[in-house]
Design a protein around this motif. Structure first.
Motif, mmCIF file in Angstrom:
data_model
loop_
_atom_site.group_PDB
_atom_site.id
_atom_site.type_symbol
_atom_site.label_atom_id
_atom_site.label_comp_id
_atom_site.label_asym_id
_atom_site.label_seq_id
_atom_site.Cartn_x
_atom_site.Cartn_y
_atom_site.Cartn_z
ATOM 1 N N LEU A 131 65.947 104.505 88.678
ATOM 2 C CA LEU A 131 66.686 103.491 89.432
ATOM 3 C C LEU A 131 68.129 103.369 88.956
ATOM 4 C CD1 LEU A 131 66.490 101.260 91.614
ATOM 5 C CD2 LEU A 131 65.667 99.720 89.818
ATOM 6 N N THR A 132 68.401 103.762 87.712
ATOM 7 C CA THR A 132 69.763 103.644 87.201
ATOM 8 C C THR A 132 70.707 104.681 87.807
ATOM 9 O OG1 THR A 132 69.293 105.004 85.235
ATOM 10 C CG2 THR A 132 68.980 102.620 85.038
ATOM 11 N N VAL A 133 70.208 105.562 88.639
ATOM 12 C CA VAL A 133 71.105 106.440 89.406
ATOM 13 C C VAL A 133 71.970 105.601 90.336
ATOM 14 C CG1 VAL A 133 71.235 108.292 91.116
ATOM 15 C CG2 VAL A 133 69.515 108.395 89.301
ATOM 16 N N THR A 134 71.366 104.628 90.990
ATOM 17 C CA THR A 134 72.064 103.828 92.004
ATOM 18 C C THR A 134 72.333 102.390 91.565
ATOM 19 O OG1 THR A 134 69.972 103.143 93.020
ATOM 20 C CG2 THR A 134 71.007 105.179 93.836
ATOM 21 N N HIS A 135 71.586 101.893 90.588
ATOM 22 C CA HIS A 135 71.647 100.471 90.209
ATOM 23 C C HIS A 135 71.476 99.582 91.441
ATOM 24 C CE1 HIS A 135 73.635 102.293 86.653
ATOM 25 N NE2 HIS A 135 73.039 101.307 86.010
ATOM 26 N N ASP A 136 70.541 99.952 92.292
ATOM 27 C CA ASP A 136 70.344 99.218 93.549
ATOM 28 C C ASP A 136 68.867 98.908 93.736
ATOM 29 O OD1 ASP A 136 70.801 98.030 96.004
ATOM 30 O OD2 ASP A 136 70.868 99.936 97.109
ATOM 31 N N LEU A 193 83.329 97.557 93.679
ATOM 32 C CA LEU A 193 83.936 96.356 94.249
ATOM 33 C C LEU A 193 83.509 96.134 95.692
ATOM 34 C CD1 LEU A 193 87.509 96.682 92.728
ATOM 35 C CD2 LEU A 193 85.895 94.805 92.322
ATOM 36 N N GLY A 194 83.101 97.207 96.363
ATOM 37 C CA GLY A 194 82.658 97.088 97.746
ATOM 38 C C GLY A 194 81.235 96.602 97.908
ATOM 39 N N LEU A 195 80.491 96.546 96.797
ATOM 40 C CA LEU A 195 79.115 96.061 96.869
ATOM 41 C C LEU A 195 79.096 94.557 97.131
ATOM 42 C CD1 LEU A 195 77.588 97.949 93.801
ATOM 43 C CD2 LEU A 195 77.267 98.507 96.218
ATOM 44 N N PRO A 196 78.129 94.082 97.901
ATOM 45 C CA PRO A 196 78.047 92.625 98.129
ATOM 46 C C PRO A 196 77.799 91.857 96.842
ATOM 47 C CG PRO A 196 76.120 93.763 99.012
ATOM 48 C CD PRO A 196 77.107 94.825 98.653
ATOM 49 N N CYS A 197 77.110 92.475 95.892
ATOM 50 C CA CYS A 197 76.911 91.844 94.583
ATOM 51 C C CYS A 197 76.694 92.939 93.552
ATOM 52 C CB CYS A 197 75.751 90.857 94.593
ATOM 53 S SG CYS A 197 74.175 91.553 95.059
ATOM 54 N N LEU A 198 77.242 92.727 92.370
ATOM 55 C CA LEU A 198 77.041 93.665 91.270
ATOM 56 C C LEU A 198 75.767 93.356 90.498
ATOM 57 C CD1 LEU A 198 80.713 93.614 89.929
ATOM 58 C CD2 LEU A 198 79.594 95.554 91.051
ATOM 59 N N PHE A 199 75.409 92.084 90.451
ATOM 60 C CA PHE A 199 74.274 91.625 89.657
ATOM 61 C C PHE A 199 73.272 90.909 90.551
ATOM 62 C CE2 PHE A 199 77.994 91.789 86.886
ATOM 63 C CZ PHE A 199 77.523 92.621 85.887
ATOM 64 N N ARG A 200 71.991 91.080 90.225
ATOM 65 C CA ARG A 200 70.928 90.545 91.075
ATOM 66 C C ARG A 200 70.184 89.366 90.455
ATOM 67 N NH1 ARG A 200 69.718 94.523 94.872
ATOM 68 N NH2 ARG A 200 71.549 95.866 95.078
ATOM 69 N N THR A 201 70.155 89.285 89.137
ATOM 70 C CA THR A 201 69.468 88.142 88.520
ATOM 71 C C THR A 201 70.322 86.892 88.656
ATOM 72 O OG1 THR A 201 70.446 88.532 86.341
ATOM 73 C CG2 THR A 201 68.353 89.669 86.835
ATOM 74 N N PRO A 202 69.708 85.713 88.613
ATOM 75 C CA PRO A 202 70.507 84.490 88.672
ATOM 76 C C PRO A 202 71.556 84.412 87.567
ATOM 77 C CG PRO A 202 68.199 83.992 89.082
ATOM 78 C CD PRO A 202 68.253 85.434 88.669
ATOM 79 N N HIS A 203 71.196 84.796 86.356
ATOM 80 C CA HIS A 203 72.157 84.765 85.243
ATOM 81 C C HIS A 203 73.309 85.727 85.514
ATOM 82 C CE1 HIS A 203 73.449 84.279 81.001
ATOM 83 N NE2 HIS A 203 73.822 85.555 81.131
ATOM 84 N N GLY A 204 72.988 86.941 85.915
ATOM 85 C CA GLY A 204 74.036 87.916 86.176
ATOM 86 C C GLY A 204 74.969 87.470 87.273
ATOM 87 N N SER A 205 74.399 86.948 88.336
ATOM 88 C CA SER A 205 75.208 86.500 89.465
ATOM 89 C C SER A 205 76.127 85.353 89.085
ATOM 90 C CB SER A 205 74.280 86.081 90.611
ATOM 91 O OG SER A 205 75.024 85.616 91.711
ATOM 92 N N GLU A 206 75.619 84.413 88.309
ATOM 93 C CA GLU A 206 76.392 83.215 87.982
ATOM 94 C C GLU A 206 77.371 83.441 86.836
ATOM 95 O OE1 GLU A 206 73.505 80.230 87.148
ATOM 96 O OE2 GLU A 206 72.537 80.407 89.126
ATOM 97 N N VAL A 207 76.955 84.207 85.825
ATOM 98 C CA VAL A 207 77.745 84.311 84.599
ATOM 99 C C VAL A 207 78.594 85.574 84.562
ATOM 100 C CG1 VAL A 207 77.617 84.392 82.070
ATOM 101 C CG2 VAL A 207 76.038 82.941 83.360
#
Length: 226
Positions: A131-136, A193-207
């Motif tokens: 999964l770390t090929v795409t981080h998606d 930068l074009g991704l809708p979000c870089l992080f998916r966990t609540p902590h990653g998204s917020e912090v």
């Protein structure tokens, strides 16, 4: 588990701490089974992470990813399986070679089977490494979200740490001419930068998300001005 070549054992206090973490994680996934001895696998992996071609993808990166998994553990379905995936996610790393993630996943399948890890856990570790090929990760893939967020959290470092990370990446690709590197790196930054979000966990998204986007934007501006 086949020995890696052209490397040396880190052999320091950080390496000792990592060996302890490996043993604890492996025994947890094996439900406490003590046989086979987990430490030779740790030694092999640490030697791989200390190979001379690495500047960023080193034992320091491995330790940082494991620390971030600890931060995100409450979001994971099986944190120990995610920790095993972290050990293997860049275990095979050659900047001039493709399919590093696939080779790392195959190594995980072989080594963890030899180490007495249950087959379902082995399969999950290999899936996470790939999964770390795409981080998606797919929606609802909590283990994938935790691993990918932990791996990308360097993007949210402070300015000095981020500059060190960017310099280390450049050193790993020292064989690439400057202009070609700038073009390739800029393309990577624009994609992120074009991704809708870089992080998916609540902590990653917020912090992590706001600072990561600021760092990526700054690096892209610097590259564009060269």
């Amino acid at each position: 588990m086949t020995d890696s070549s052209d490397h040396s054992d880190p052999g320091d206090s950080a390496g000792a701490r990592l060996r302890t973490r490996w043993r604890e994680t492996l025994l947890a996934v094996r439900d406490g089974a003590e046989d086979p001895d987990p430490l030779p696998y740790a030694d092999n992996l640490l030697a791989r992470w200390a190979e001379p071609q690495r500047r960023y993808h080193t034992t320091a990166h491995l330790a940082a990813v494991l620390d971030r998994i600890d931060t995100l553990a409450r979001h994971a379905a099986d944190p120990d399986v995610v920790r095993l995936a972290a050990w293997f996610h860049d275990a095979v790393y050659r900047p001039d070679r493709s399919e590093n993630e696939e080779r790392s996943a195959v190594l995980a399948e072989r080594a963890l089977s030899e180490a007495g890890v249950p087959a379902d856990a082995v399969a999950e570790v290999a899936r996470l490494v790939r999964l770390t090929v795409t981080h998606d990760p797919a929606d609802g893939d909590s283990d994938g979200e935790v691993l990918c967020d932990a791996d990308l959290a360097v993007l949210a470092s402070g300015p000095r740490e981020y500059a060190e990370y960017a310099a280390q990446v450049r050193e790993e690709y020292a064989f690439v001419p400057d202009e070609a590197f700038r073009e390739g790196r800029a393309a990577v930054l624009r994609r992120l930068l074009g991704l809708p979000c870089l992080f998916r966990t609540p902590h990653g998204s917020e912090v992590w998300e706001p600072r990561a986007r600021q760092n990526l934007t700054t690096e892209l501006e610097l590259l564009s001005g060269m």
